[in-house]
Write a protein that holds these residues in place. Structure first.
Motif, PDB file in Angstrom:
ATOM      1  N   ASP A  19      67.820  32.296 132.431  1.00  0.00           N
ATOM      2  CA  ASP A  19      66.384  32.156 132.152  1.00  0.00           C
ATOM      3  C   ASP A  19      65.563  32.287 133.424  1.00  0.00           C
ATOM      4  O   ASP A  19      64.508  32.940 133.444  1.00  0.00           O
ATOM      5  N   THR A  20      66.031  31.668 134.500  1.00  0.00           N
ATOM      6  CA  THR A  20      65.305  31.720 135.773  1.00  0.00           C
ATOM      7  C   THR A  20      65.335  33.124 136.359  1.00  0.00           C
ATOM      8  O   THR A  20      64.319  33.618 136.874  1.00  0.00           O
ATOM      9  N   LEU A  21      66.481  33.778 136.289  1.00  0.00           N
ATOM     10  CA  LEU A  21      66.567  35.158 136.780  1.00  0.00           C
ATOM     11  C   LEU A  21      65.579  36.054 136.042  1.00  0.00           C
ATOM     12  O   LEU A  21      64.878  36.877 136.664  1.00  0.00           O
ATOM     13  N   GLU A  22      65.497  35.891 134.730  1.00  0.00           N
ATOM     14  CA  GLU A  22      64.590  36.730 133.946  1.00  0.00           C
ATOM     15  C   GLU A  22      63.132  36.457 134.305  1.00  0.00           C
ATOM     16  O   GLU A  22      62.317  37.384 134.367  1.00  0.00           O
ATOM     17  N   ARG A  23      62.804  35.183 134.558  1.00  0.00           N
ATOM     18  CA  ARG A  23      61.424  34.865 134.975  1.00  0.00           C
ATOM     19  C   ARG A  23      61.105  35.492 136.326  1.00  0.00           C
ATOM     20  O   ARG A  23      59.946  35.807 136.614  1.00  0.00           O
ATOM     21  N   LEU A  24      62.125  35.659 137.158  1.00  0.00           N
ATOM     22  CA  LEU A  24      61.934  36.280 138.473  1.00  0.00           C
ATOM     23  C   LEU A  24      62.025  37.802 138.417  1.00  0.00           C
ATOM     24  O   LEU A  24      61.906  38.481 139.438  1.00  0.00           O
ATOM     25  N   GLY A  25      62.248  38.326 137.209  1.00  0.00           N
ATOM     26  CA  GLY A  25      62.343  39.772 137.054  1.00  0.00           C
ATOM     27  C   GLY A  25      63.679  40.349 137.461  1.00  0.00           C
ATOM     28  O   GLY A  25      63.783  41.546 137.759  1.00  0.00           O
ATOM     29  N   ILE A  26      64.712  39.505 137.457  1.00  0.00           N
ATOM     30  CA  ILE A  26      66.063  39.944 137.828  1.00  0.00           C
ATOM     31  C   ILE A  26      66.922  39.948 136.568  1.00  0.00           C
ATOM     32  O   ILE A  26      66.986  38.949 135.842  1.00  0.00           O
ATOM     33  N   GLU A  27      67.587  41.035 136.317  1.00  0.00           N
ATOM     34  CA  GLU A  27      68.433  41.143 135.122  1.00  0.00           C
ATOM     35  C   GLU A  27      69.789  40.487 135.387  1.00  0.00           C
ATOM     36  O   GLU A  27      70.517  40.891 136.296  1.00  0.00           O
ATOM     37  N   PRO A  28      70.159  39.449 134.611  1.00  0.00           N
ATOM     38  CA  PRO A  28      71.499  38.868 134.774  1.00  0.00           C
ATOM     39  C   PRO A  28      72.569  39.922 134.509  1.00  0.00           C
ATOM     40  O   PRO A  28      72.426  40.746 133.601  1.00  0.00           O
ATOM     41  N   GLU A  29      73.632  39.896 135.294  1.00  0.00           N
ATOM     42  CA  GLU A  29      74.674  40.905 135.141  1.00  0.00           C
ATOM     43  C   GLU A  29      76.009  40.255 134.811  1.00  0.00           C
ATOM     44  O   GLU A  29      76.466  39.340 135.501  1.00  0.00           O
ATOM     45  N   TYR A  30      76.603  40.734 133.737  1.00  0.00           N
ATOM     46  CA  TYR A  30      77.933  40.269 133.340  1.00  0.00           C
ATOM     47  C   TYR A  30      78.890  41.455 133.374  1.00  0.00           C
ATOM     48  O   TYR A  30      78.511  42.578 133.037  1.00  0.00           O
ATOM     49  N   VAL A  31      80.115  41.192 133.781  1.00  0.00           N
ATOM     50  CA  VAL A  31      81.117  42.247 133.889  1.00  0.00           C
ATOM     51  C   VAL A  31      82.367  41.822 133.126  1.00  0.00           C
ATOM     52  O   VAL A  31      82.613  40.626 132.912  1.00  0.00           O
ATOM     53  N   GLU A  32      83.153  42.820 132.736  1.00  0.00           N
ATOM     54  CA  GLU A  32      84.405  42.558 132.026  1.00  0.00           C
ATOM     55  C   GLU A  32      85.579  42.866 132.942  1.00  0.00           C
ATOM     56  O   GLU A  32      85.621  43.913 133.596  1.00  0.00           O
ATOM     57  N   THR A  33      86.534  41.948 133.010  1.00  0.00           N
ATOM     58  CA  THR A  33      87.727  42.153 133.818  1.00  0.00           C
ATOM     59  C   THR A  33      88.736  42.996 133.035  1.00  0.00           C
ATOM     60  O   THR A  33      88.615  43.143 131.815  1.00  0.00           O
ATOM     61  N   PRO A  34      89.735  43.563 133.720  1.00  0.00           N
ATOM     62  CA  PRO A  34      90.764  44.333 133.003  1.00  0.00           C
ATOM     63  C   PRO A  34      91.483  43.531 131.915  1.00  0.00           C
ATOM     64  O   PRO A  34      92.002  44.108 130.960  1.00  0.00           O
ATOM     65  N   SER A  35      91.514  42.185 132.056  1.00  0.00           N
ATOM     66  CA  SER A  35      92.161  41.351 131.040  1.00  0.00           C
ATOM     67  C   SER A  35      91.244  41.051 129.860  1.00  0.00           C
ATOM     68  O   SER A  35      91.635  40.346 128.925  1.00  0.00           O
ATOM     69  N   GLY A  36      89.995  41.551 129.922  1.00  0.00           N
ATOM     70  CA  GLY A  36      89.073  41.372 128.806  1.00  0.00           C
ATOM     71  C   GLY A  36      88.163  40.170 128.916  1.00  0.00           C
ATOM     72  O   GLY A  36      87.370  39.899 127.993  1.00  0.00           O
ATOM     73  N   VAL A  37      88.232  39.412 130.011  1.00  0.00           N
ATOM     74  CA  VAL A  37      87.366  38.243 130.198  1.00  0.00           C
ATOM     75  C   VAL A  37      86.013  38.696 130.737  1.00  0.00           C
ATOM     76  O   VAL A  37      85.942  39.472 131.693  1.00  0.00           O
ATOM     77  N   VAL A  38      84.946  38.211 130.115  1.00  0.00           N
ATOM     78  CA  VAL A  38      83.598  38.548 130.549  1.00  0.00           C
ATOM     79  C   VAL A  38      83.047  37.414 131.403  1.00  0.00           C
ATOM     80  O   VAL A  38      83.102  36.239 131.007  1.00  0.00           O
ATOM     81  N   GLY A  39      82.539  37.748 132.575  1.00  0.00           N
ATOM     82  CA  GLY A  39      81.994  36.726 133.460  1.00  0.00           C
ATOM     83  C   GLY A  39      80.804  37.248 134.235  1.00  0.00           C
ATOM     84  O   GLY A  39      80.523  38.453 134.262  1.00  0.00           O
ATOM     85  N   ARG A  40      80.104  36.337 134.876  1.00  0.00           N
ATOM     86  CA  ARG A  40      78.922  36.693 135.646  1.00  0.00           C
ATOM     87  C   ARG A  40      79.308  37.373 136.953  1.00  0.00           C
ATOM     88  O   ARG A  40      80.232  36.936 137.649  1.00  0.00           O
TER      89      ARG A  40
END
Length: 275
Positions: A44-65
């Motif tokens: 929420d804070t990143l979006e208010r600052l105009g920064i897009e939160p980024e999530y990535v997927e690992t080769p094992s299929g886990v999604v994290g920031r």
């Protein structure tokens, strides 16, 4: 025996009931340690600052920031605010709470991961510039000294990341932080979230898995867990492997959420299921 409570950071989670139960346990002389999340508030804070939160997927299929330098600054700011608010809430209930992050006393310590393996458009890649880490050590002496003096520790990421010869604050998962602390202290870990527990059918709340005591039941639990719940099962396994007696996944918004979880509510995971 210590009860470690992880208070979730989802929008749908109201911490008021959990704080009241922590006060009740503390009043009864029980040892309680609290760990909190806050990734939703970071987004929420990143979006208010105009920064897009980024999530990535690992080769094992886990999604994290993916936590770059700018996101890390926001992370520190938001988690510091949330920690202070929870400590103040507990102090208002006459609980002598002490706020900590993982850098304090190297409460949560391990190597920084500056590069992570990710999958983008079906291809495996290396992303550099990440500020995350893997917990390898917990300063149990610090927590136990606070508990002996009747304080309630309220802990949260970031953790103390070892980066060459420096210690730097880095992101780490709050559920796994709670798991590491519960494993160090032993006892019971209660993971509070925005659902009643783990469901055999995630779309049917009548299919709650109440207890997991065998390896077959654990395999069924893993098959049933989806999305964010799979990360909680991962954390639960780490806690049990590290020495926790039991992990309970329960609804933060239930009446007396912690007391009801300790009395049989939610999904109860036992050490023998991993043997």
């Amino acid at each position: 025996m210590t009860t470690v409570i992880k208070v979730g950071g989802a929008r749908a989670v109201d911490p008021a009931g959990a704080l009241s139960d922590i006060a009740a346990l503390d009043d009864d002389g029980e040892d309680v340690a609290v760990v909190h999340g806050g990734s939703t508030a970071v987004d929420d804070t990143l979006e208010r600052l105009g920064i897009e939160p980024e999530y990535v997927e690992t080769p094992s299929g886990v999604v994290g920031r993916f936590t770059d330098a700018e996101t890390m600054k926001v992370f520190e700011m938001v988690f510091g605010h949330l920690n202070t608010q929870l400590v103040a809430g507990l102090q208002s209930l006459d609980v002598d709470a002490v706020g900590l992050n993982g850098v304090d006393g190297k409460l949560l310590h391990g190597p920084r991961k500056s590069a992570v393996r990710v999958v983008e458009d079906g291809k495996k890649k290396i992303r550099r510039g990440d500020h995350s880490g893997t917990i390898k050590q917990v300063n149990g002496d610090l927590l136990e000294s606070l508990l002996r003096d009747d304080y309630v520790p309220v802990a949260a990421p970031p953790m103390a990341g070892a980066d060459d010869n420096e210690i730097v604050p880095v992101n780490t998962d709050a559920d796994r932080s709670a798991a590491a602390i519960a494993g160090e202290l032993g006892g019971t870990l209660v993971l509070l979230t925005d659902v009643e527990g783990v469901y055999e059918d995630p779309d049917d709340s009548d299919t709650l898995i109440e207890t997991v005591e065998t390896s077959e039941e654990w395999a069924a639990l893993e098959d049933a867990a989806e999305g964010f719940m799979s990360r909680k099962i991962m954390a639960a396994e780490e806690a049990l492997d590290a020495g926790a007696d039991e992990v309970v996944i329960a609804d933060a918004n239930a009446d007396e959420p912690i007391l009801s979880a300790l009395s049989g509510g939610g999904t109860h995971l036992h050490q023998e299921a991993l043997q």
